[in-house]
Design a protein around this motif. Structure first.
Motif, PDB file in Angstrom:
ATOM      1  N   ASN A  81      -2.253   7.244  -4.814  1.00 24.58           N
ATOM      2  CA  ASN A  81      -2.378   6.294  -3.607  1.00 24.58           C
ATOM      3  C   ASN A  81      -2.812   4.957  -4.159  1.00 24.58           C
ATOM      4  O   ASN A  81      -3.826   5.036  -5.261  1.00 24.58           O
ATOM      5  CB  ASN A  81      -3.621   6.705  -2.846  1.00 24.58           C
ATOM      6  N   PHE A  82      -1.914   4.037  -3.796  1.00 22.20           N
ATOM      7  CA  PHE A  82      -2.413   2.792  -4.676  1.00 22.20           C
ATOM      8  C   PHE A  82      -2.167   1.557  -3.790  1.00 22.20           C
ATOM      9  O   PHE A  82      -1.499   1.482  -2.716  1.00 22.20           O
ATOM     10  CB  PHE A  82      -1.808   2.531  -5.931  1.00 22.20           C
ATOM     11  N   VAL A  83      -2.810   0.433  -4.138  1.00 22.52           N
ATOM     12  CA  VAL A  83      -2.664  -0.716  -3.605  1.00 22.52           C
ATOM     13  C   VAL A  83      -2.140  -1.887  -4.753  1.00 22.52           C
ATOM     14  O   VAL A  83      -2.539  -1.666  -5.859  1.00 22.52           O
ATOM     15  CB  VAL A  83      -3.954  -1.309  -2.921  1.00 22.52           C
ATOM     16  N   TYR A  84      -1.061  -2.631  -4.288  1.00 23.01           N
ATOM     17  CA  TYR A  84      -0.599  -3.625  -5.231  1.00 23.01           C
ATOM     18  C   TYR A  84      -1.108  -4.869  -4.663  1.00 23.01           C
ATOM     19  O   TYR A  84      -0.619  -5.154  -3.405  1.00 23.01           O
ATOM     20  CB  TYR A  84       0.863  -3.794  -5.524  1.00 23.01           C
ATOM     21  N   GLU A  85      -1.880  -5.792  -5.381  1.00 23.84           N
ATOM     22  CA  GLU A  85      -2.657  -6.761  -4.540  1.00 23.84           C
ATOM     23  C   GLU A  85      -1.975  -7.967  -5.482  1.00 23.84           C
ATOM     24  O   GLU A  85      -2.382  -8.169  -6.767  1.00 23.84           O
ATOM     25  CB  GLU A  85      -3.999  -6.875  -4.766  1.00 23.84           C
ATOM     26  N   PRO A  86      -1.518  -9.062  -4.863  1.00 29.20           N
ATOM     27  CA  PRO A  86      -1.053 -10.078  -5.683  1.00 29.20           C
ATOM     28  C   PRO A  86      -2.392 -11.029  -6.260  1.00 29.20           C
ATOM     29  O   PRO A  86      -3.229 -11.097  -5.407  1.00 29.20           O
ATOM     30  CB  PRO A  86      -0.216 -11.055  -4.689  1.00 29.20           C
ATOM     31  N   ILE A  87      -2.008 -11.734  -7.392  1.00 32.35           N
ATOM     32  CA  ILE A  87      -3.298 -12.283  -7.785  1.00 32.35           C
ATOM     33  C   ILE A  87      -2.633 -13.849  -8.039  1.00 32.35           C
ATOM     34  O   ILE A  87      -1.671 -14.172  -8.436  1.00 32.35           O
ATOM     35  CB  ILE A  87      -3.569 -11.906  -9.380  1.00 32.35           C
ATOM     36  N   ARG A  88      -3.417 -14.698  -7.322  1.00 35.61           N
ATOM     37  CA  ARG A  88      -3.148 -16.215  -7.448  1.00 35.61           C
ATOM     38  C   ARG A  88      -3.834 -17.021  -8.270  1.00 35.61           C
ATOM     39  O   ARG A  88      -5.189 -16.627  -8.668  1.00 35.61           O
ATOM     40  CB  ARG A  88      -3.308 -16.765  -6.059  1.00 35.61           C
ATOM     41  N   ASP A  89      -3.436 -18.353  -8.847  1.00 36.41           N
ATOM     42  CA  ASP A  89      -4.323 -18.996  -9.489  1.00 36.41           C
ATOM     43  C   ASP A  89      -4.775 -20.290  -8.639  1.00 36.41           C
ATOM     44  O   ASP A  89      -4.747 -19.899  -7.300  1.00 36.41           O
ATOM     45  CB  ASP A  89      -3.550 -19.710 -10.684  1.00 36.41           C
ATOM     46  N   ILE A  90      -5.487 -21.164  -9.348  1.00 31.49           N
ATOM     47  CA  ILE A  90      -6.234 -22.116  -8.320  1.00 31.49           C
ATOM     48  C   ILE A  90      -5.409 -22.898  -7.457  1.00 31.49           C
ATOM     49  O   ILE A  90      -5.591 -23.025  -6.433  1.00 31.49           O
ATOM     50  CB  ILE A  90      -7.086 -22.988  -9.050  1.00 31.49           C
ATOM     51  N   GLY A 111       0.203 -12.684 -11.165  1.00 32.56           N
ATOM     52  CA  GLY A 111       0.054 -11.322 -11.468  1.00 32.56           C
ATOM     53  C   GLY A 111       0.004 -10.389 -10.382  1.00 32.56           C
ATOM     54  O   GLY A 111      -0.206 -10.686  -9.189  1.00 32.56           O
ATOM     55  N   VAL A 112      -0.287  -9.057 -10.827  1.00 38.47           N
ATOM     56  CA  VAL A 112      -0.200  -7.999  -9.663  1.00 38.47           C
ATOM     57  C   VAL A 112      -1.718  -7.205 -10.001  1.00 38.47           C
ATOM     58  O   VAL A 112      -1.772  -6.898 -11.254  1.00 38.47           O
ATOM     59  CB  VAL A 112       0.504  -7.115  -9.517  1.00 38.47           C
ATOM     60  N   MET A 113      -2.525  -7.122  -9.148  1.00 35.57           N
ATOM     61  CA  MET A 113      -3.657  -6.033  -9.431  1.00 35.57           C
ATOM     62  C   MET A 113      -3.552  -5.025  -8.811  1.00 35.57           C
ATOM     63  O   MET A 113      -2.878  -4.989  -7.542  1.00 35.57           O
ATOM     64  CB  MET A 113      -5.049  -6.735  -9.006  1.00 35.57           C
ATOM     65  N   VAL A 114      -3.411  -3.791  -9.414  1.00 36.70           N
ATOM     66  CA  VAL A 114      -3.181  -2.268  -9.065  1.00 36.70           C
ATOM     67  C   VAL A 114      -4.541  -1.587  -9.061  1.00 36.70           C
ATOM     68  O   VAL A 114      -5.188  -1.581 -10.076  1.00 36.70           O
ATOM     69  CB  VAL A 114      -2.009  -1.518  -9.752  1.00 36.70           C
ATOM     70  N   ILE A 156       0.888  -1.233  -0.100  1.00 35.50           N
ATOM     71  CA  ILE A 156       0.113  -0.023  -0.181  1.00 35.50           C
ATOM     72  C   ILE A 156       1.099   1.184  -0.020  1.00 35.50           C
ATOM     73  O   ILE A 156       1.763   1.389   0.725  1.00 35.50           O
ATOM     74  CB  ILE A 156      -0.902  -0.054   1.154  1.00 35.50           C
ATOM     75  N   ALA A 157       0.488   2.318  -0.966  1.00 34.94           N
ATOM     76  CA  ALA A 157       1.282   3.323  -1.014  1.00 34.94           C
ATOM     77  C   ALA A 157       0.489   4.615  -0.938  1.00 34.94           C
ATOM     78  O   ALA A 157      -0.566   4.505  -1.447  1.00 34.94           O
ATOM     79  CB  ALA A 157       2.158   3.588  -2.200  1.00 34.94           C
ATOM     80  N   ASN A 158       0.927   5.578  -0.201  1.00 36.93           N
ATOM     81  CA  ASN A 158       0.015   6.845  -0.106  1.00 36.93           C
ATOM     82  C   ASN A 158       1.226   8.016  -0.607  1.00 36.93           C
ATOM     83  O   ASN A 158       2.311   8.284  -0.280  1.00 36.93           O
ATOM     84  CB  ASN A 158      -0.281   7.039   1.582  1.00 36.93           C
ATOM     85  N   GLU A 159       0.392   8.493  -1.651  1.00 40.07           N
ATOM     86  CA  GLU A 159       0.783   9.966  -2.014  1.00 40.07           C
ATOM     87  C   GLU A 159       2.372   9.746  -2.486  1.00 40.07           C
ATOM     88  O   GLU A 159       3.271  10.507  -2.389  1.00 40.07           O
ATOM     89  CB  GLU A 159       0.866  10.872  -1.122  1.00 40.07           C
ATOM     90  N   LEU A 160       2.315   8.679  -3.498  1.00 39.31           N
ATOM     91  CA  LEU A 160       3.662   8.389  -3.971  1.00 39.31           C
ATOM     92  C   LEU A 160       3.972   9.367  -5.348  1.00 39.31           C
ATOM     93  O   LEU A 160       2.890   9.361  -6.131  1.00 39.31           O
ATOM     94  CB  LEU A 160       3.866   7.112  -4.400  1.00 39.31           C
TER      95      LEU A 160
END
Ligand code: ADP
Length: 683
Positions: A305-314, A320-323, A285-289
């Motif tokens: 402001n953003f969140v990088y969320e890892p994406i997993r397979d089954i 991947g990464v969801m932003v 999580i990043a603020n005011e980057l």
């Protein structure tokens, strides 16, 4: 137990379990194959086979130069219902898979020759099963199994049929209806398959619906969202918000590696952040980057402001990464502007010498400038606890409160002089002023106020008032005496031979002398103030000058004045003015130290200056008063009850010495006496 070094009777232990394929493997007549009876099999074949049979993951094994085949229950469905199974067990690879052998054989050869394992994902390997050639997709790995001799004994295939997954994907890409029609044709004669197909279709629609829901959530989201796949962060999913933020079109980013689509965003630290999320699986999580982006062809500083969320397979692998990001450039810029203005305001308010304060409309203090804190020695915390009125002199508090309350109530300008307690505890006169600031509704929102140090002015005014009263008093005494003498003389004017005549004349001239001296002092002050004093310099012997000054006093015979030191010392100075200074020192020694009859005068040569000191053994001067002795109007006894004087003698002396580029000063100890000195340059 062992025959030619090979395990014999225990081979069955390795072929235990394994379900249907276990039964078939144990009962198979292996003697007819190139491998011979299991009794003769190598330890590595038996060990590998036991793994294959026990595994629930689809596995397949080719062994020996003929590539004789084994496989387990999990693999069994991939053989289809009709066709290969159970014939494939114990069969040679080339016999079993004629339809794909030309594709498989080179892979097996590669594993045999290089020892390198292979990895293939969703690879199409059409096979003959269920009475026809079917498109079958596999994800598989070929790896070598070594013999005891260190030679390659066989190739183990760990695989997974992905036909269903691939078909579902293909269906999504091609027209669903067409695909459905094809399926219907394909499976129309087979009831079970129709059931399977309908289940598959349901699952597919379910997945599709979920996916569509997901996509629509992303598209409608009020924030920018994108999904990056793989180590190159290929932009797979994105919404309009993110396109707006990037200032790119869908075509410019679709399926492009992130830093190819946005080259200007590279080397700003995002590669590292994304890779860390990909490898660690931890959300970032990043603020005011800050991020620099090209928009409308120019580099722009933006903040997000953003969140990088890892994406997993089954299987739980991170693919991947969801932003999810929110541009906050406007807010950051607005805040920066406010901060900048505030900084400017603070800088300006802290630079002015006045104390500045701001209150809300009700008069509750919100701000003080640094000067206020420096002056009062308080901090905001302390001030919150008490009303600032308490920093005022107790005698001024009520008056100030009344004025302030009146202003708050009526909006009238606030202006009042009061004494404010300074850091040292001393009360200083200040002028408090404040004006209201009205908001758009016409209500007072703030009061902007100042406090200006007017202590010196106040003190000067006070001194002037005091001085006038002292001066009139001082002048009045000799003039009263003079008037009395003259009145008496006029009464005796017809009898000029009266004994009292000379006495009265003597008294009158003494009084006149006093008046003269006072007026001379007053004139001197005015002359010094206006810079009207001009020095008449000659070479003067200090000893002779001092002796002349003392002549009259010595005549009285009351005081014993001794001059010692460097009696030959001469200076280039205005003799009359220096005489004035020495006389003032001696008269003071007599006036303020009446009990000390001895006065010592020394003449010294100190660092090429002539130093003259006059020492008495009188009452001395308190340390607090010493620094003020040479101030205008200063008198230790302010009431003037004990000694007469205007407090001007030492001030005038100081001016004379300074004009000669010399120095003047005094040392003293209470009860022991004082020394007044001055220095003059010798040349
Ligand atoms: P004035 O002209 O009124 O005599 P001065 O300027 O000469 O005043 O002196 C200022 C004050 O210094 C005097 O009021 C006195 O209290 C103090 N003072 C001066 N000389 C002496 C001294 N020798 N001993 C003690 N106090 C002195």
């Amino acid at each position: 137990m062992y025959e030619n070094g090979k395990l014999t009777s225990t081979y069955l232990q390795y072929l235990q379990d394994g379900g249907e394929m276990g039964v078939l493997t144990r009962s198979f007549n292996w003697s007819d194959t190139a491998l011979g009876h299991p009794r003769t099999w190598s330890q590595s074949l038996l060990t590998t086979l036991s793994i294959v049979l026990k595994s629930r993951f689809p596995m397949f094994l080719w062994w020996g130069t003929e590539l004789i085949q084994f496989y387990n229950d999990a693999y069994r469905p991939s053989m289809g219902k009709h066709g290969k199974h159970p014939k494939a067990l114990g069969q040679m690879g080339s016999e079993c898979w004629p339809e794909i052998w030309s594709e498989i054989k080179p892979m097996i050869d590669k594993v045999f020759s290089s020892g390198e394992s292979t990895w293939d994902e969703d690879r199409l390997m059409p096979i003959y099963r269920n009475g026809q050639i079917e498109d079958v997709y596999w994800t598989f790995s070929y790896s070598q199994v070594k013999d005891e001799t260190g030679e390659i004994g066989g190739v183990l295939v760990i695989c997974h049929e992905t036909t269903e997954k691939v078909m579902a994907l293909q269906k999504e890409i091609t027209n669903t209806k067409v695909a459905k029609a094809n399926n219907e044709n394909l499976y129309s004669n087979n009831e079970e398959l129709i059931k399977a197909q309908s289940l598959l279709a349901k699952a597919y629609y379910h997945v599709r619906a979920q996916e569509e829901k997901f996509r629509s959530i992303i598209e409608q989201a009020p924030v920018a969202i994108a999904i990056f796949r793989g180590p190159k962060f290929v932009i797979e999913v994105f919404n309009n918000k993110v396109l707006e933020f990037w200032d790119r079109t869908a075509e410019q980013v679709q399926n492009k590696p992130l830093f190819e689509a946005l080259p200007e965003a590279s080397d700003q630290g995002f590669e590292y952040l994304l890779s860390t999320v990909l490898t660690s699986g931890k959300t970032h999580i990043a603020n005011e980057l800050p991020v620099k982006l090209i928009r409308n062809g120019i580099i722009e500083n933006t903040w997000i402001n953003f969140v990088y969320e890892p994406i997993r397979d089954i299987a739980g692998l991170i693919t991947g990464v969801m932003v999810i990001c929110n541009e906050v450039t406007e807010q950051v810029n607005a805040r920066k502007k406010i901060e900048e203005n505030e900084m400017k305001f603070r800088q300006v308010t802290n630079m002015v010498i006045q104390m500045i304060w701001i209150t809300d409309g009700d008069g509750i203090n919100e701000y003080y400038n640094q000067r206020w804190y420096d002056f009062t020695g308080t901090d905001l915390k302390q001030l919150k606890g008490i009303g600032w009125n308490q920093l005022l002199h107790p005698d001024d508090q009520e008056r100030e409160l009344k004025t302030w309350n009146h202003s708050i109530k009526t909006g009238a300008l606030y202006e009042i002089e009061f004494r404010l307690r300074s850091k040292s505890g001393k009360y200083i006169w200040v002028l408090g002023r404040a004006a209201p600031f009205y908001n758009s509704d016409g209500i007072i929102a703030k009061w902007f106020g100042t406090c200006t140090d007017i202590n010196d002015q106040r003190m000067l005014m006070q001194q002037k008032d005091d001085f006038i009263s002292v001066a009139s008093h001082e002048l009045k005494t000799p003039i009263t005496a003079l008037t009395a003498s003259i009145q008496l003389l006029s009464r005796l004017k017809d009898n000029p031979l009266s004994d009292r005549f000379p006495v009265l004349i003597e008294q009158a001239s003494k009084s006149l002398n006093k008046v003269n001296l006072l007026i001379k002092d007053l004139l001197n002050v005015t002359q010094f103030n206006n810079g009207q004093i001009h020095l008449n310099k000659t070479h003067v012997n200090l000893f002779n000058l001092i002796e002349d000054c003392c002549a009259d006093i010595r005549l009285e015979g009351i005081y014993f004045i001794k001059t010692e030191g460097n009696l030959a010392l001469t200076v280039y100075a205005d003799a009359l003015r220096i005489d004035q200074v020495i006389v003032n020192f001696i008269i003071n020694a007599i006036k303020y130290a009446p009990e000390s009859k001895k006065i010592l005068i020394t003449i010294e040569n100190v660092n090429h200056t002539a130093k003259v000191s006059v020492t008495d053994k009188g009452q001395g001067i308190a340390a607090d008063d010493l620094p003020h002795l040479f101030d205008r109007y200063f008198r230790v006894d302010e009431t003037g009850s004990k000694y007469s004087g205007l407090g001007l003698g030492l001030y005038i002396s100081g001016e004379i010495i300074r004009k000669h580029k010399g120095q003047i000063g005094a040392t003293s100890e209470l009860g022991k006496g004082s020394t007044f000195w001055f220095t003059l340059p010798i040349d």
